[in-house]
Design a protein around this motif. Structure first.
Motif, PDB file in Angstrom:
ATOM      1  N   HIS A 267      40.851  37.250  49.405  1.00 55.34           N
ATOM      2  CA  HIS A 267      40.929  38.494  48.627  1.00 55.34           C
ATOM      3  C   HIS A 267      41.565  39.621  49.447  1.00 55.34           C
ATOM      4  CE1 HIS A 267      39.398  41.395  45.551  1.00 55.34           C
ATOM      5  NE2 HIS A 267      39.406  42.219  46.601  1.00 55.34           N
ATOM      6  N   GLU A 268      41.036  39.843  50.637  1.00 52.43           N
ATOM      7  CA  GLU A 268      41.531  40.942  51.462  1.00 52.43           C
ATOM      8  C   GLU A 268      42.944  40.674  51.979  1.00 52.43           C
ATOM      9  OE1 GLU A 268      40.103  43.752  51.527  1.00 52.43           O
ATOM     10  OE2 GLU A 268      38.270  43.071  50.518  1.00 52.43           O
TER      11      GLU A 268
ATOM     12  N   SER B 190      35.391  32.055  43.480  1.00 52.36           N
ATOM     13  CA  SER B 190      36.584  32.870  43.704  1.00 52.36           C
ATOM     14  C   SER B 190      37.087  33.457  42.394  1.00 52.36           C
ATOM     15  CB  SER B 190      37.674  32.031  44.373  1.00 52.36           C
ATOM     16  OG  SER B 190      38.810  32.820  44.660  1.00 52.36           O
TER      17      SER B 190
ATOM     18  N   HIS C  78      45.348  41.926  49.437  1.00 54.52           N
ATOM     19  CA  HIS C  78      45.600  43.365  49.596  1.00 54.52           C
ATOM     20  C   HIS C  78      46.550  43.611  50.765  1.00 54.52           C
ATOM     21  CE1 HIS C  78      42.738  44.516  46.607  1.00 54.52           C
ATOM     22  NE2 HIS C  78      41.651  44.194  47.299  1.00 54.52           N
TER      23      HIS C  78
ATOM     24  N   ASN D 165      35.836  41.966  40.268  1.00 51.84           N
ATOM     25  CA  ASN D 165      36.545  43.041  40.953  1.00 51.84           C
ATOM     26  C   ASN D 165      37.514  43.778  40.043  1.00 51.84           C
ATOM     27  OD1 ASN D 165      36.399  43.655  44.049  1.00 51.84           O
ATOM     28  ND2 ASN D 165      35.882  41.486  43.829  1.00 51.84           N
TER      29      ASN D 165
ATOM     30  N   GLY E 178      36.991  37.387  41.494  1.00 52.18           N
ATOM     31  CA  GLY E 178      38.231  38.045  41.097  1.00 52.18           C
ATOM     32  C   GLY E 178      38.056  38.815  39.798  1.00 52.18           C
TER      33      GLY E 178
ATOM     34  N   GLY F 275      44.314  41.686  45.413  1.00 56.96           N
ATOM     35  CA  GLY F 275      43.064  41.043  45.842  1.00 56.96           C
ATOM     36  C   GLY F 275      42.514  40.085  44.798  1.00 56.96           C
ATOM     37  N   PRO F 276      42.219  40.572  43.575  1.00 58.34           N
ATOM     38  CA  PRO F 276      41.757  39.655  42.535  1.00 58.34           C
ATOM     39  C   PRO F 276      42.774  38.571  42.192  1.00 58.34           C
ATOM     40  CG  PRO F 276      41.270  41.922  41.930  1.00 58.34           C
ATOM     41  CD  PRO F 276      42.137  41.978  43.154  1.00 58.34           C
TER      42      PRO F 276
ATOM     43  N   ILE G 147      36.374  33.250  50.550  1.00 52.08           N
ATOM     44  CA  ILE G 147      36.781  34.006  49.360  1.00 52.08           C
ATOM     45  C   ILE G 147      37.193  35.427  49.731  1.00 52.08           C
ATOM     46  CG2 ILE G 147      35.926  34.963  47.191  1.00 52.08           C
ATOM     47  CD1 ILE G 147      34.116  32.446  47.009  1.00 52.08           C
TER      48      ILE G 147
ATOM     49  N   ASP H 241      38.135  47.196  42.668  1.00 48.23           N
ATOM     50  CA  ASP H 241      39.584  47.235  42.483  1.00 48.23           C
ATOM     51  C   ASP H 241      39.947  47.695  41.076  1.00 48.23           C
ATOM     52  OD1 ASP H 241      40.043  46.319  45.069  1.00 48.23           O
ATOM     53  OD2 ASP H 241      39.973  44.216  44.461  1.00 48.23           O
TER      54      ASP H 241
ATOM     55  N   ASN I 216      42.470  35.813  44.520  1.00 44.03           N
ATOM     56  CA  ASN I 216      41.286  35.005  44.209  1.00 44.03           C
ATOM     57  C   ASN I 216      41.599  33.988  43.114  1.00 44.03           C
ATOM     58  OD1 ASN I 216      39.089  37.743  44.854  1.00 44.03           O
ATOM     59  ND2 ASN I 216      39.127  35.811  45.963  1.00 44.03           N
TER      60      ASN I 216
END
Length: 441
Positions: free
Chosen positions: A29-30, A378, A33, A385, A382, A117-118, A25, A393, A121
């Motif tokens: 996510h990263e 996930s 980004h 975040n 998301g 990122g979210p 996950i 985020d 997810n």
């Protein structure tokens, strides 16, 4: 000694499953980004899976250091100009490179990079749910028998895969909803007359009750899991009183009001056995809000047969995946609001221990359950975040929205103060969830 070894093995299995799920996950996510930032012209200095001391690393041709760190409980992307892994501050960057930093990029690029990122997810959840629909298929529209389940002694089963159900005890059935409604009005008994279309001929054969006391699923971290119940078990009696339908179980559990109940259970290949469970009170969503009930953590398994399955198309599967992801987000919003407004108890908020235990139990239930749980986590991560809390985020996006409206950035001092408060809030929430794991029933 054997009990200690078994306990250690269970702990290691849970830890490994949790780390694997979290790593997948966090990586997605990263990477969201990272890749959107790169497409927006923002340079990533470090992509780290985990925190702490570096275990191994590799630098790519764009200059990004890809690394795996010693503490596998998260990860981060550090962009050019970031002061830390949370991008909560910035450091000076040469003027000619400012556009490549997160802080020096245009507002639209910063917003897209942080939101990615979210969003990634959510995309992971949608794709997993869609893939499972394609892999498993979807029920056909007509009421048709698919796979048969084992039945305990005394239950008659002469239905066959492929049978199209036309009526039960002479009452017509045109849809799965019809079958469910019909079951409520039928007398509870081991055998009914099922009229089916088989190989072009309409025949009547004896078959089981449409809604038997069959366990279809066991909720993680529930009394049922602790007692050892499994999907496919058939509940024959509660405290010595026979159970003919699954909905009868609820009345027995409610009447027990938290006192132990003894379930007589039949399991294929093992026969009958007794299981003792202690019901727990839980807050469950209803159309009118939330209702507190005594629960043991089992879900009904429908009938002793699965619906016949058809292939699911890509677009249909993606729509289903999006709908399931949205349901998770909506239930997260509803649950959080219900806790804030006092509609449900704070013990409904779990922490790292409960998430890890649920992940371990999902992995123990099979690869499909584990993958499904990753999709659920996930989507939930998301959503979390995106909460407007600095250091998350959503907090960064909140600052960007302010900048878009006010035509200027918040002062560095305001950002530092709000970020410190946000970090304190996040840590407090983590400690609160952990305390619930340890002390809530």
């Amino acid at each position: 000694m054997s009990a200690a070894v078994e306990m250690l093995g269970g702990f290691l299995w849970t830890a490994a499953a949790f780390v694997l799920a979290l790593s997948i996950i966090v990586t997605v996510h990263e990477y969201g980004h990272y890749i959107i930032g790169r497409l927006c012209g923002i340079r990533a200095e470090v992509f780290s899976l985990g925190f702490g001391p570096r275990l191994f690393s590799r630098r790519d041709r764009r200059g990004t250091l890809w690394q795996v760190a010693a503490i596998p409980l998260g990860g981060y992307v550090r962009f050019l100009g970031d002061a830390d892994a949370a991008s909560a501050g910035s450091v000076a960057v040469a003027p000619e490179r400012a556009r490549q930093s997160l802080n020096g990029a245009p507002l639209w690029a910063r917003f897209a990079t942080v939101a990615a990122g979210p969003v990634f997810n959510f995309i992971l959840s949608i794709l997993v749910f869609a893939g499972m629909a394609i892999w498993q298929g979807l029920p056909v529209d007509q009421v048709q028998v698919g796979k048969l389940h084992p039945v305990p002694p005394g239950v008659t089963m002469q239905l066959q895969p492929g049978d199209r159900i036309l009526a039960v005890d002479g009452r017509p059935v045109a849809s799965w909803r019809d079958l469910g409604l019909l079951a409520e009005s039928l007398p509870a008994r081991p055998s009914h007359d099922w009229t089916v279309l088989r190989e072009g001929a309409e025949i009547t054969v004896p078959g089981p009750d449409p809604v038997p006391p069959l366990v279809g699923g066991v909720a993680p971290r529930s009394p049922a899991v602790a007692a050892g119940l499994q999907p496919g078990d058939v509940i024959l009696a509660v405290d010595g009183q026979p159970v003919r339908r699954f909905d009868e179980l609820r009345g027995h559990v409610t009447a027990a009001a938290g006192k132990p109940v003894v379930l007589r259970v039949w399991r294929e290949g093992q026969g009958e056995a007794d299981y003792t469970l202690v019901p727990r009170e839980q807050d469950l969503p209803t159309e009118a809000g939330y209702e507190r009930r005594w629960m043991i953590g089992v879900q009904g398994g429908g009938s002793y047969f699965d619906p016949a399955i058809r292939s699911a198309g890509p677009l249909e599967s993606l729509a289903l995946g999006a709908a399931r992801t949205w349901d998770i987000i909506a239930s997260s919003v509803s649950g959080l609001w219900a806790m804030v407004t006092g509609q449900i108890g704070s013990c409904n908020l779990g922490g790292a221990i409960s998430i890890a235990e649920t992940t371990g139990q999902a992995a123990s239930a099979g690869g499909g359950n584990f993958i499904w749980w990753i999709a659920v986590l996930s989507a939930a991560i998301g959503f979390l975040n995106l909460l407007p809390v600095p250091v998350l985020d959503g907090g960064h996006l909140m600052f960007y929205l302010y900048e878009a409206v006010a035509r200027r950035r918040p002062s560095a001092r305001v950002i530092d103060i709000l970020s410190a408060l946000g970090m304190a809030a996040v840590l407090s929430l983590m400690v609160f969830g952990l305390s619930n794991d340890l002390f809530c029933p």
